[in-house]
Design an enzyme around this catalytic site. Structure first.
Site: not given
Length: 1763
Positions: A1110, A1131, A1193
């Protein structure tokens, strides 16, 4: 057919789609046809070999199967077989026909063809597993002798034998667990056979096998679906009551509110605290609220009592859960909702998740379930199919048990009588279990199969009974012979006599026939005219019959083989007065066993004399046989006149006694009496019977005591039986015996001290013991009065037999019944009670049958309890005490009231006259009974008062200061103590920094004691804190203040005055970020098109970066350039960029220990799907103390070795900031070609090489053989006097034939074991202490070497080049510079290192050529050499050589002595450090290198990195050394999991740092184990000297007092500390004047402080010389270098001079002999000369080229010295 398939065709089927059997080359051309085949035949397990060549295989559709020659008869077609009744019974159809063995053989033959040809029509609906179940079913239902005709029987038998050999030695728990989860019917049968066989031979294997077998035979591996029915029914009834019966909530809500009491419950919950005391208070309040306190305490007590019995079975739950999912495979389903509903329904009914074969059947039923109505209809169809699956597994299991048990019925398997008896008991248990299933209405369709299984077991039971009877002594029958003339009525009299002896019809034996199949075994046997044939040896036959030994009859029919003669009475007839002549050898044995009755009929005799030739009229015979004259001869009368001579000589010498005349009735009585007398036996009872009670009194009191006991029995409605004397009569309970003092008795005895008729009145007061005058415990009295043997169910009721009820329960719900029954049961029996309650409510008309089954399985408590249950189906009265009696009726029987308590002891006390006769066990039992009664009366109040006290102590708030004292400046706690501002700050900081809660008074007193110099622990710590705080006292700054008063110059404090906190007392788990990020040089920012930060990425090397999906979603840029070649796996993702960061981070699949900010991580590391703001993400949940923010992140989570194991991808936000979501690292192939050589290839499969898990290499590098050490020419005859010899040379060495490969493998095995080392938090704290300690003399930011060649020239060029280049470094150098081959290798590695990429951490393995002690040579022990890659060594030298030199430069005063010269004044500095210590410990370690923990080594490397400049070269070196080493030898590569390779770069410094960390951790743990918090730097309070594994610890008294705990902690870390001399014993303080360190004894000599070299090391220099490589070390070398050899011996003489004149003279003689034999050109020095030369070198006056400048350089040929 598919709708009627039985359990053998439904269970355990395995789906394999038809399309999987088609070759891939034909897939595209035949898609449509294969889809059709897939839908039409989905249950096919395997395709035949011809299926791949046809669209529709003709072999698989043929209805006829040709005979392949394996059968001896013609085989009907498959279609005919499917129409037979036997096949229908196998498919569980409702028919009453019996199974035909011939049809079973035909079915089995077709199954065999289906298994072999795989083109049989049965293959369309059956898989191999189902067909195997059919064959095992046939085995179970056929007798054992007929099983050989079943196809594949031999193969199945062989398979079971193989399983038996594999599992026979396994423990019982393993077999029981395996039989519960196995899905292989052959394996299950073999395991059952092992269990049952060992149960039969439990005397050899243990009684637990027999007990477990009996228990396991009664258990079935099934899910009891009936338990769901009452629960669902209760829910439906409750729902009906709320909605239909009582729709008005106004009538129901008040009752519900009154029952729940929500207000009180809410108040209790609001006041709950999550502490131990809080839970106790809350639970006690809830129990008080609902009035369940007492019963809850009782339940908890029962649970604790049975805890250890149940804990052993806890693992079965895991096995059962795991079995549900074993073998489950995903299916391509279309109607997912109905598949889910069907799977749930299947689980609720059968307890199993459907496997792949059953899933195929579900798909067939749900193929058209596209609407709601069709789905409901399909689900109803499935419910009927699921209902049978639960029963099918039961029958499968019973079949396996039957086959296993029947195979044990073999004399070769169960040979002795004990094993046969146990086999018989097990067969009866299994027979009863199957019989119970036949009564189950659900199992009615399987009754034909179950009856056949019972028939097989009947055969086993019959066979066992025969085998028992053959081996056991039997009752001796009575044999009477009726002799007389023909026609007198002997045969008719024999028939009449037989009727009087037994109600059974007599058995008849005809001795003229040699087979006796007609013998029935009844009590009376008649043999008419037994002596009529001379061909029959009737004398021996009669002797065999009238005998205690078993007699096997000769039978012709197979089923009668082994039949025994079992009759009690034998009646024979004969026309001869003397059946056996007295001269016969068997006459004595014959006449001793028989009794002869002479039968005469006077009426017949007179008729024949009067009317010869005419028939005898019927009037000569009477119905009562009064016409006969029966004269019984005396014993052993062979005729009417004479008796057999005992000597066998003159048989007519002894007259017979007169006969005894009898009638037919008296004859029958005589025969019965003779049988009883013959078989009368007296067997003594051993031990003390548990259920026998004796009451000893005088002879004249026997009748009175008997009447008292009968009165007690009537008063108490007791179950015991009163007996006079020790003999026992039948009783349902105990027996009470009235005894006199002289009678022997095996039971409990009680002396009656008071006995009179007036005592009967005392019984009205329930004072039993007072009336009898005995001293017995209440438990014994209850056991005597109410014990019940076994379990008894009474269908008929007599009111006078019913016990007095203690409890009357009206059963309105299942819970009422279960709650009442619990009083009767032990904890183990409560589950059966609930099950029985369900059955009673659901089927009240079958109460007796169900209760019998339940009571057989249930264990009752020893307390006497009587309960009357009033149920809808009738009245049930249950009485229990050890056993149980139950009365179940369909009508009402009122018997309420009665005794409500157990019998009491009356007025007899222990101080009475009976106390001395009472055993100590009974006295203590009485005491414990009294204590239990006291506790039962106070237990509730005690619990409530305890909880109330906790609650009262919870709320004691401290008063908070107000007004002027709000900040607690001024008077504190009302003591009148006022503080200044500075004192107040000091008091606050002291409490906060040391985590104390001292009052002002205590603080001032402590400060006062510290100022006065007190030496207690608190004062010492306060002074340490105060000194640290005062370091910042002068932290001021001169400032200019401009104000109203003008311009002023003042000093202001720039920092708060507080102590410097190094965080030594903060554990690893308590640390919190944010701190410095790991791999700072490898982390970059990912931005969007506008340049705004989105997240982070981490450089993996070669321009490949790792991040999370993401973050890089959409247009993403890195350093202003768009990323490309993006690949994702969940992911986790990777991409490429032409922008390369200066360093790279290593990645690893494992569990992290630190977050990106250095805080510890708590996680289970189990990936799951989590819903986030960016959608669903597969990640792991973790908890840290760092608060994160958007944009974090992609940051790395690392493990102990600094490897990245996951990336940050989310957090819990402001509400739960500690919750983190981490994406674990997964491998993504970015298709990058390796730019450097690497031996260990992770893509290759693992292999096992001599016990090591490794990778196979393409090239083989063998271990060098031979040795360069040779015996000196001066000692070819006496070399054995030396304590050392060259190390073992391999398999050809007679000293130790162990091969070199085996030596290397044995040396590597310890490196493959995991070594944990110290705890994380302890190691982290000690690491900080050691860094602070080294910071005093090691500078920061030491620059790494930037020139590759400069770093290379810092290496020792005499060492190996490693696994990628053969030879030594100097072999690849020309004119002092590396050649092209070496330069290319160095350049490739240097290029990667400058990018921060970790290099392959690989070593080539060799064995050190050195002298070893003789005992170690014989054991084959050699030290390994780890040849490091020259590229890795160059990079590490560039990174850490400067830090290493800074550490070793302070060897005289620091903890690390690497670089010290023991032949210099440095040894004097060591001696002064040793002498200043309170206690000195010299320690060595065994197998130091292989016991090093990777975490400790990583911590030492981090210390080196801390003092470096953190350049990419440093990152590469650090990551390389932290990675697991790879050992390469003999063509294999082994990745080790622990240890520190001896050839690792900077190995001496890293080993010494490890040593310091280990000792610091051990001291820290030992102190804190004594409740001493360590807030100071340990290394500033004690001194230590380390060089690798050698260590000298200088402890203060405080540390020396806990030295045992310190060395114990070191051992717990995996180390092996020993004394320096390797002697056995605890490590103790040594004399500081003689310390051994580095093989040197540091002591004072006349010349000063010296480090004396070990004497044996000096002497062995003269015995061995280095020469050419050879296997013949006993021969001197061909060439001797006189220069180097002379220098070696010269130095040896210098070292010998330090040991004194005597030792020097010994060495001098050896030197002279060496000069003579070796032809050397030097003169050995004299003692004075040697002493002078050594002292000159020691003081630096005279320098020599071979002087030992550092311990890392060679001198005196130290490869021969053991240094």
């Amino acid at each position: 057919m598919s709708q009627t398939l039985s359990f053998v065709l439904k269970t355990h089927s395995v789906r394999k789609d038809f399309v999987h059997s088609v070759k891939l080359t034909l897939a595209r051309r035949r898609d449509l046809q294969y889809i059709y085949n897939k839908l039409s035949r989905t249950i096919r397990a395997e395709a035949c070999p011809s299926c791949a060549s046809y669209d529709v295989c003709p072999n698989c559709t043929s209805g006829d199967v040709p005979d392949d020659g394996s059968s001896t008869m013609s085989i009907p077609s498959w279609e005919d077989v499917t129409k037979s009744s036997t096949y229908s019974l196998l498919l569980s159809e409702d028919t009453s026909d019996e199974l035909c063995p011939e049809d079973l053989v035909n079915v089995a033959a077709h199954i065999r063809k289906a298994l072999s040809t795989q083109s049989h029509p049965a293959n369309a609906e059956m898989c191999k597993e189902q067909l195997t179940f059919l064959l095992v079913m046939a085995e179970a239902m056929l007798p054992q002798r007929s099983r050989a005709s079943i196809p594949l029987h031999q193969q199945h038998t062989a398979a079971r034998l193989e399983w038996r050999e594999k599992f026979f030695s396994k423990p019982l728990d393993f077999l029981l667990e395996r039989v519960g989860v196995s899905k292989d019917i052959l394996q299950t049968t073999a395991i059952w056979k092992i269990i049952l066989e060992k149960a039969c031979y439990c005397k050899s294997y243990g009684e637990q096998w027999f007990t477990a077998a009996k228990q396991k035979l009664r258990e079935m591996k099934n899910f009891e679906s009936d338990t769901l029915k009452p629960l669902i029914g209760g829910f439906i009834d409750g729902l009906r009551f709320l909605t239909v019966d009582n729709p008005n909530p106004m009538g129901f809500l008040p009752k519900l509110i009154g029952l729940v009491k929500p207000l009180n419950l809410a108040m209790i919950i609001d006041n709950h605290e999550n502490t131990i005391s809080g839970w106790i208070i809350t639970l006690t309040a809830i129990m008080e609220l609902y009035n369940i306190t007492e019963c809850t305490i009782d339940i908890i007590t029962s649970v604790i009592t049975a805890f250890y019995d149940k804990i052993g079975k806890a693992t079965k739950f895991y096995s059962c859960v795991k079995a549900l999912f074993t073998g489950f495979r995903s299916e391509d389903v279309a109607n997912s909702f109905w598949y889910m509903a069907a799977a749930i329904l299947c689980y609720l009914i059968t307890g199993l998740i459907p496997n792949n074969g059953r899933f195929s059947k579900i798909k067939a039923c749900l193929a058209g379930a596209t609407t709601l109505v069709s789905g409901i209809v399909a689900t109803q169809k499935l419910a009927a199919m699921f209902a049978t699956w639960n029963s099918e597994s039961i029958v499968n299991e019973l079949s396996a048990r039957t086959v296993a048990l029947s195979e044990l019925n073999n004399p070769t398997t169960t040979s002795d009588t004990d094993s046969v008896e146990r086999l018989l008991e097990l067969a009866k248990i299994l027979h009863e279990e199957i019989k119970i299933h036949t009564l189950n209405p659900i199992m009615q369709s399987y009754n034909p199969i179950l009856r056949n299984l019972m028939s097989t077991l009947d055969g086993v039971i019959t066979s066992c009974n025969k085998r028992k009877a053959i081996a056991r002594k039997r009752q001796v029958p009575v044999c009477y012979i009726l002799t007389g003339p023909p026609g007198c009525g002997k045969t008719t009299a024999a028939q009449a006599l037989a009727k009087k002896l037994s109600d059974q019809e007599p058995s008849v034996i005809n001795l003229d026939v040699d087979h006796h199949d007609t013998y029935t075994g009844n009590e009376v046997c008649i043999i008419d005219e037994f002596d009529s044939s001379d061909k029959v040896d009737y004398a021996n036959f009669v002797i065999g019959m009238v005998n205690s030994a078993p007699m096997v009859l000769n039978c012709d029919m197979l089923e009668n083989k082994g039949k025994l003669f079992t009759s009690k009475y034998i009646i024979m007839t004969s026309n001869s007065e003397t059946p056996v002549k007295p001269s016969s050898k068997r006459a004595g044995a014959f006449y001793r066993r028989v009794t002869i009755i002479d039968v005469t009929n006077p009426f017949v005799e007179s008729h024949k004399r009067a009317r010869p030739g005419t028939s005898v009229p019927r009037s000569c015979y009477k119905k009562n046989f009064s016409h006969l004259s029966l004269a019984k001869r005396g014993a052993e009368c062979w005729c009417k006149e004479y008796v057999l001579d005992p000597k066998g000589l003159q048989h007519q010498s002894m007259k017979a006694p007169p006969p005894t005349f009898l009638n037919i009735d008296s004859l029958a009585q005589t025969m019965k009496q003779d049988f009883l007398l013959k078989n009368m036996a007296f067997e003594a009872e051993d031990g003390c019977a548990e259920h026998r009670y004796g009451f000893v009194c005088q002879q004249e009191e026997v009748e009175t005591v008997r009447r008292l006991l009968n009165a007690v029995r009537a008063r108490m409605n007791a179950t015991f039986t009163v007996c006079v004397g020790p003999e026992t009569s039948h009783s349902i309970g105990c027996t009470a015996h009235v005894l006199t003092p002289n009678e022997t008795f095996n039971g409990k005895k009680f002396v009656v001290s008071r006995c009179n008729e007036a005592s009967l009145s005392a019984l009205e007061g329930n004072c039993v013991k007072s009336a009898l005058g005995v001293c017995m415990s209440d438990k014994d009295l209850t056991h005597l009065c109410h014990f019940i043997k076994g379990k008894i169910v009474n269908d008929s009721v007599r009111l006078d037999e019913l016990p007095a009820n203690q409890h009357v329960v009206t059963v309105n719900s299942v819970f009422d019944l279960a709650w009442a029954v619990r009083r009767h049961l032990t904890l183990a029996g409560q589950f059966q009670a609930i099950r029985a309650a369900y059955d009673v409510l659901t089927v009240p008309d079958k109460i007796p049958a169900m209760l019998r089954h339940w009571m057989d399985e249930t264990s009752f408590s020893d307390d006497h309890v009587v309960t009357q249950f009033v149920t809808p189906g009738g009245i049930v009265i249950l009485e229990s005490c050890g056993g149980a009696r139950i009365w179940a009726l369909g009508r009402n029987v009122i018997r309420a009231g009665g005794v409500t308590a157990t019998p009491t002891g009356g007025c007899v006390r222990l101080m009475g006259l009976s106390a001395p006769t009472m055993p100590w066990s009974e006295i203590f039992r009485e005491l414990f009974s009294l204590l239990g009664r006291i506790w039962s009366s106070v237990k509730v109040s005690a619990l409530v008062l305890t909880a109330l006290g906790m609650y009262a102590s919870r709320f004691r708030p401290k008063s908070e200061a107000k007004g002027k004292t709000k900040l607690k400046i001024g008077t504190y706690r009302g003591r009148g103590v006022a503080l200044t501002d500075d004192e107040y700050d000091e008091w606050r900081e002291h409490n906060a920094s040391r985590k104390l809660d001292l009052s002002v008074e205590d603080f001032l007193m402590l400060r006062h004691r510290a100022a006065l110099g007190a030496d207690d622990n608190d004062a010492v710590k306060f002074r340490s804190w105060w000194n640290s705080r005062t370091k910042m006292a002068n932290d001021y700054e001169d400032v200019t203040v401009i104000g109203k008063g003008g311009v002023k110059h003042e000093k202001i404090r720039t920092n708060t005055l507080k102590a410097v906190d190094r965080g030594y007392d903060v554990s690893f788990a308590e640390e919190s970020g944010p701190g410095t990020k790991f791999h700072k040089n490898a982390i970059g920012s990912v931005t969007d098109v506008c340049g705004e930060h989105k997240g982070y990425c981490i450089h993996m090397g070669h321009g490949v970066y790792a991040s999370v999906a993401h973050v890089v979603k959409g247009d993403s840029f890195f350093l202003g350039e768009r990323i490309f070649d993006l690949k994702t796996n969940g992911e986790f993702c990777c991409f490429r960029s032409t922008k390369i960061l200066p360093s790279a981070a290593p990645f690893f699949s494992g569990k992290p220990t630190r977050d990106p900010w250095g805080s510890p991580v708590a996680t289970e590391w189990k990936p799951k799907m989590y819903t986030t703001t960016s959608g669903k993400i597969l990640g792991c949940f973790a908890t840290t103390s760092t608060e994160t923010h958007p944009g974090d992140c992609g940051l790395p989570y690392i493990d102990d070795n600094g490897r990245v194991t996951g990336l940050h991808t989310g957090s819990g936000g402001p509400k739960t900031p500690s919750a983190k979501l981490v994406v674990p690292y997964v491998h993504i192939d970015m298709k990058t070609k390796s730019v450097t050589a690497q031996k260990y290839d992770v893509t290759k499969p693992d292999i096992s090489y001599k016990g090591l898990i490794c990778k196979q290499l393409d090239e083989i590098r063998i271990i060098p053989k031979g040795t360069r050490l040779h015996v000196s020419p001066a000692h070819t005859e006496d070399y054995q006097e030396c304590s050392h010899q060259p190390a073992s040379l391999g398999s050809g060495d007679p000293r130790c034939p162990k091969s070199l490969t085996a030596i290397v493998v044995d040396s590597l095995k310890p490196y493959c074991e995991n070594v944990e080392g110290p705890p994380h938090d302890v190691l982290h704290r000690v690491q900080k202490m050691l860094i602070d300690h080294l910071s005093g003399f090691v500078p920061m930011n030491i620059s790494s070497e930037t020139s590759m060649l400069s770093a290379f020239h810092k290496l020792n060029h005499d060492t190996s080049c490693g696994p990628y280049l053969g030879g030594r470094k100097k072999d690849h150098m020309a004119n002092g510079e590396p050649d092209k081959q070496l330069l290319d290798l160095l350049s490739a590695k240097w290029k990667l290192a400058t990018q921060g990429i970790a290099l392959p951490h690989e070593y080539t393995i060799g064995l050190k050529d050195e002298l070893r002690p003789v005992e170690k040579v014989s054991e084959g022990k050699r030290r390994m050499i780890w040849g490091c890659d020259v590229g890795v060594a160059t990079v590490c030298a560039a990174a850490f050589k400067g830090v290493s030199d800074a550490i070793t430069a302070n060897h005289q005063y620091g903890p690390i002595q690497v670089g010290i010269n023991m032949d210099s004044p440095s040894v004097e500095a060591l001696f002064q450090r040793i002498k200043s210590a309170a206690k000195v410990f010299a320690v060595d370690y065994s197998k130091w290198d292989s016991t090093q923990s990777p975490r400790v080594s990583a911590a030492s490397i981090d210390i080196l990195r801390y003092f470096s400049d953190r350049s990419p070269i440093v990152d590469s070196a650090s990551n390389t050394l932290k990675s697991p080493p790879v050992a390469i030898f003999n063509g294999v590569a082994v990745k080790v999991s622990s240890g520190l390779p001896s050839g690792m770069p900077l190995t001496s410094v890293i080993n010494s740092l490890n040593h310091c960390l280990y000792v610091g951790c051990a001291i820290l743990q030992s102190l804190e184990a004594k409740a001493i918090p360590v807030t100071w730097n340990l290394f500033s309070t004690f001194d230590i000297m380390t060089y690798g594994d050698d260590g000298v610890y200088m402890f203060p008294i405080m540390y020396a007092s806990i030295s045992d705990q310190i060395f114990g902690n070191l051992s717990s870390y995996g180390l092996k500390p020993t004394r320096v001399d390797k002697s056995v014993g605890a490590i103790e303080p040594i004399d500081p004047d003689s310390v051994v360190f580095l093989k040197r004894t540091i002591t004072r000599t006349p010349q000063g402080i010296r480090g004396l070299l070990d004497r044996s090391s000096i002497i062995r220099q003269f015995y061995y010389i280095k020469g050419e490589n050879s296997d013949d070390w006993k021969s001197p070398p061909k060439h001797i270098d006189p220069t180097s050899r002379g220098q070696q011996l010269w130095n040896a003489c210098l070292y010998a001079s330090q040991h004194g004149l005597e030792f020097f003279n010994k060495v001098y003689r050896l030197a002279e002999r060496a000069v003579e034999y070796e032809e050397l050109h030097f003169e050995p020095p004299t003692y004075a000369s040697a002493l002078d030369h050594y002292n000159s070198q020691f003081n630096g006056v005279e320098a020599r080229s071979d002087q030992i400048d550092s311990s890392g350089m060679t001198a005196l040929h130290c490869d021969v010295f053991e240094v």
